[in-house]
Design a protein around this motif. Structure first.
Motif, PDB file in Angstrom:
ATOM      1  N   ARG A  69       8.669  38.926  58.757  1.00 18.93           N
ATOM      2  CA  ARG A  69       8.193  40.120  58.070  1.00 18.93           C
ATOM      3  C   ARG A  69       9.342  41.192  57.813  1.00 18.93           C
ATOM      4  O   ARG A  69       9.897  41.621  58.823  1.00 18.93           O
ATOM      5  CB  ARG A  69       7.673  40.658  59.511  1.00 18.93           C
ATOM      6  CG  ARG A  69       6.019  41.562  58.773  1.00 18.93           C
ATOM      7  CD  ARG A  69       5.268  42.153  59.069  1.00 18.93           C
ATOM      8  NE  ARG A  69       4.663  40.976  59.689  1.00 18.93           N
ATOM      9  CZ  ARG A  69       3.281  40.785  60.397  1.00 18.93           C
ATOM     10  NH1 ARG A  69       2.977  42.026  60.919  1.00 18.93           N
ATOM     11  NH2 ARG A  69       2.512  39.310  60.796  1.00 18.93           N
ATOM     12  N   GLU A  70       9.194  42.090  56.510  1.00 18.61           N
ATOM     13  CA  GLU A  70       9.967  42.854  56.165  1.00 18.61           C
ATOM     14  C   GLU A  70       9.359  44.533  55.700  1.00 18.61           C
ATOM     15  O   GLU A  70       8.788  44.075  55.342  1.00 18.61           O
ATOM     16  CB  GLU A  70      11.032  42.448  54.841  1.00 18.61           C
ATOM     17  CG  GLU A  70       9.849  41.930  53.875  1.00 18.61           C
ATOM     18  CD  GLU A  70      11.217  41.506  52.828  1.00 18.61           C
ATOM     19  OE1 GLU A  70      12.149  41.388  52.989  1.00 18.61           O
ATOM     20  OE2 GLU A  70      10.180  42.129  51.412  1.00 18.61           O
ATOM     21  N   PHE A  71      10.515  45.204  55.717  1.00 18.62           N
ATOM     22  CA  PHE A  71       9.792  46.656  55.254  1.00 18.62           C
ATOM     23  C   PHE A  71       9.639  46.557  53.930  1.00 18.62           C
ATOM     24  O   PHE A  71      10.461  45.869  52.984  1.00 18.62           O
ATOM     25  CB  PHE A  71      10.371  47.262  55.852  1.00 18.62           C
ATOM     26  CG  PHE A  71      10.401  49.165  55.024  1.00 18.62           C
ATOM     27  CD1 PHE A  71      11.188  49.249  54.516  1.00 18.62           C
ATOM     28  CD2 PHE A  71       9.035  49.827  55.642  1.00 18.62           C
ATOM     29  CE1 PHE A  71      11.477  50.913  53.697  1.00 18.62           C
ATOM     30  CE2 PHE A  71       9.044  50.603  55.355  1.00 18.62           C
ATOM     31  CZ  PHE A  71      10.062  51.375  54.266  1.00 18.62           C
ATOM     32  N   VAL A  72       8.831  47.164  53.225  1.00 15.02           N
ATOM     33  CA  VAL A  72       8.078  47.465  52.136  1.00 15.02           C
ATOM     34  C   VAL A  72       7.781  49.176  51.226  1.00 15.02           C
ATOM     35  O   VAL A  72       8.622  49.107  50.805  1.00 15.02           O
ATOM     36  CB  VAL A  72       7.593  47.069  51.285  1.00 15.02           C
ATOM     37  CG1 VAL A  72       6.476  47.551  50.267  1.00 15.02           C
ATOM     38  CG2 VAL A  72       6.718  45.105  51.759  1.00 15.02           C
TER      39      VAL A  72
ATOM     40  N   THR B 199       4.144  64.068  52.206  1.00 18.15           N
ATOM     41  CA  THR B 199       5.138  64.663  52.098  1.00 18.15           C
ATOM     42  C   THR B 199       6.282  63.606  51.858  1.00 18.15           C
ATOM     43  O   THR B 199       7.245  64.500  51.050  1.00 18.15           O
ATOM     44  CB  THR B 199       5.069  65.223  52.641  1.00 18.15           C
ATOM     45  OG1 THR B 199       5.708  65.446  53.807  1.00 18.15           O
ATOM     46  CG2 THR B 199       3.894  66.029  52.911  1.00 18.15           C
ATOM     47  N   ARG B 200       6.685  62.363  52.910  1.00 21.15           N
ATOM     48  CA  ARG B 200       7.627  61.565  52.778  1.00 21.15           C
ATOM     49  C   ARG B 200       7.547  61.129  52.168  1.00 21.15           C
ATOM     50  O   ARG B 200       7.173  59.857  53.094  1.00 21.15           O
ATOM     51  CB  ARG B 200       8.490  62.224  53.684  1.00 21.15           C
ATOM     52  CG  ARG B 200       9.898  61.671  53.873  1.00 21.15           C
ATOM     53  CD  ARG B 200      10.793  62.130  55.481  1.00 21.15           C
ATOM     54  NE  ARG B 200      11.623  61.713  55.080  1.00 21.15           N
ATOM     55  CZ  ARG B 200      12.870  61.782  55.749  1.00 21.15           C
ATOM     56  NH1 ARG B 200      12.424  61.695  57.474  1.00 21.15           N
ATOM     57  NH2 ARG B 200      14.000  61.122  56.358  1.00 21.15           N
ATOM     58  N   THR B 201       7.951  59.388  51.078  1.00 20.91           N
ATOM     59  CA  THR B 201       7.953  58.136  51.086  1.00 20.91           C
ATOM     60  C   THR B 201       9.083  57.799  51.431  1.00 20.91           C
ATOM     61  O   THR B 201      10.465  58.575  50.248  1.00 20.91           O
ATOM     62  CB  THR B 201       7.087  57.692  50.085  1.00 20.91           C
ATOM     63  OG1 THR B 201       8.131  58.128  48.781  1.00 20.91           O
ATOM     64  CG2 THR B 201       5.442  58.910  49.983  1.00 20.91           C
ATOM     65  N   TYR B 202       9.546  56.519  51.689  1.00 21.81           N
ATOM     66  CA  TYR B 202      10.710  55.723  51.387  1.00 21.81           C
ATOM     67  C   TYR B 202      10.230  54.582  51.345  1.00 21.81           C
ATOM     68  O   TYR B 202       9.248  53.871  51.325  1.00 21.81           O
ATOM     69  CB  TYR B 202      11.627  55.474  52.369  1.00 21.81           C
ATOM     70  CG  TYR B 202      12.334  54.764  52.828  1.00 21.81           C
ATOM     71  CD1 TYR B 202      12.569  53.776  53.686  1.00 21.81           C
ATOM     72  CD2 TYR B 202      14.361  55.225  51.800  1.00 21.81           C
ATOM     73  CE1 TYR B 202      14.078  53.305  53.784  1.00 21.81           C
ATOM     74  CE2 TYR B 202      14.526  55.047  52.284  1.00 21.81           C
ATOM     75  CZ  TYR B 202      15.217  53.755  53.447  1.00 21.81           C
ATOM     76  OH  TYR B 202      16.790  53.007  53.063  1.00 21.81           O
ATOM     77  N   TYR B 203      11.499  53.655  50.646  1.00 18.20           N
ATOM     78  CA  TYR B 203      10.577  51.866  50.255  1.00 18.20           C
ATOM     79  C   TYR B 203      12.068  51.404  50.299  1.00 18.20           C
ATOM     80  O   TYR B 203      13.547  51.737  50.174  1.00 18.20           O
ATOM     81  CB  TYR B 203      10.756  52.247  48.105  1.00 18.20           C
ATOM     82  CG  TYR B 203       9.295  53.504  47.780  1.00 18.20           C
ATOM     83  CD1 TYR B 203       9.781  54.426  47.452  1.00 18.20           C
ATOM     84  CD2 TYR B 203       7.875  52.564  47.828  1.00 18.20           C
ATOM     85  CE1 TYR B 203       8.647  54.864  47.001  1.00 18.20           C
ATOM     86  CE2 TYR B 203       7.070  53.463  47.306  1.00 18.20           C
ATOM     87  CZ  TYR B 203       7.352  54.780  47.448  1.00 18.20           C
ATOM     88  OH  TYR B 203       6.497  55.302  46.738  1.00 18.20           O
ATOM     89  N   ALA B 204      11.708  50.006  49.751  1.00 15.95           N
ATOM     90  CA  ALA B 204      12.898  49.251  50.530  1.00 15.95           C
ATOM     91  C   ALA B 204      13.857  49.530  48.882  1.00 15.95           C
ATOM     92  O   ALA B 204      12.494  49.752  48.141  1.00 15.95           O
ATOM     93  CB  ALA B 204      12.720  47.728  50.354  1.00 15.95           C
ATOM     94  N   ASP B 205      14.670  48.545  49.068  1.00 15.94           N
ATOM     95  CA  ASP B 205      15.627  48.544  47.697  1.00 15.94           C
ATOM     96  C   ASP B 205      14.634  47.415  46.499  1.00 15.94           C
ATOM     97  O   ASP B 205      15.328  48.088  45.383  1.00 15.94           O
ATOM     98  CB  ASP B 205      16.953  48.038  47.707  1.00 15.94           C
ATOM     99  CG  ASP B 205      17.589  49.173  48.834  1.00 15.94           C
ATOM    100  OD1 ASP B 205      18.634  49.186  49.165  1.00 15.94           O
ATOM    101  OD2 ASP B 205      17.259  50.285  48.737  1.00 15.94           O
TER     102      ASP B 205
END
Length: 125
Positions: A44-47, A55-61
């Protein structure tokens, strides 16, 4: 507490899908919620993660620039808009939520306390 994921399906390469995760049993307005995925034979991997109520979002490359995570105003439903889908995006997608408020970049499976049942996304022509 339950997380119910939906919206998966079969889509052609280049197409779009929107996944929905509805939380019930408690309020997650200020708690980070995220999406992970698991392809056959892989871990399982982060998306994507939404911290601090959007207010703060982050994405896998691998999905940055193509996927967008968002929440509704109440904060208990999180969405994953997926555009320009590729065959390598094929996986079961899981939503997850943390118990506690935080603004970090929570990218590890073990950092989440609640999980949805998963929804299958298949990208194929």
């Amino acid at each position: 507490v339950q997380l119910q994921a939906s919206g998966g399906g079969l889509v052609q390469p280049g197409g779009s899908l929107r996944l929905t995760c509805a939380a019930s049993g408690r309020t997650f307005t200020t708690a980070p919620m995220g999406w992970f995925r698991q392809a056959p034979g892989k871990e399982r991997e982060f998306v994507a993660v939404d911290s601090l109520g959007g207010t703060r979002t982050y994405y896998a490359d691998s999905v940055n620039g193509r996927f967008t995570i968002s929440r509704d105003n109440a904060g208990n439903t999180v969405y994953l808009q997926m555009n320009s889908l590729k065959p390598e995006d094929t996986a079961v997608y899981y939503c997850a939520a943390r118990e506690f408020t935080g603004s970090g970049l929570y990218t590890r499976v073990g950092q989440y306390h609640y999980w949805g049942q998963g929804t299958l996304v298949t990208v194929s022509s």
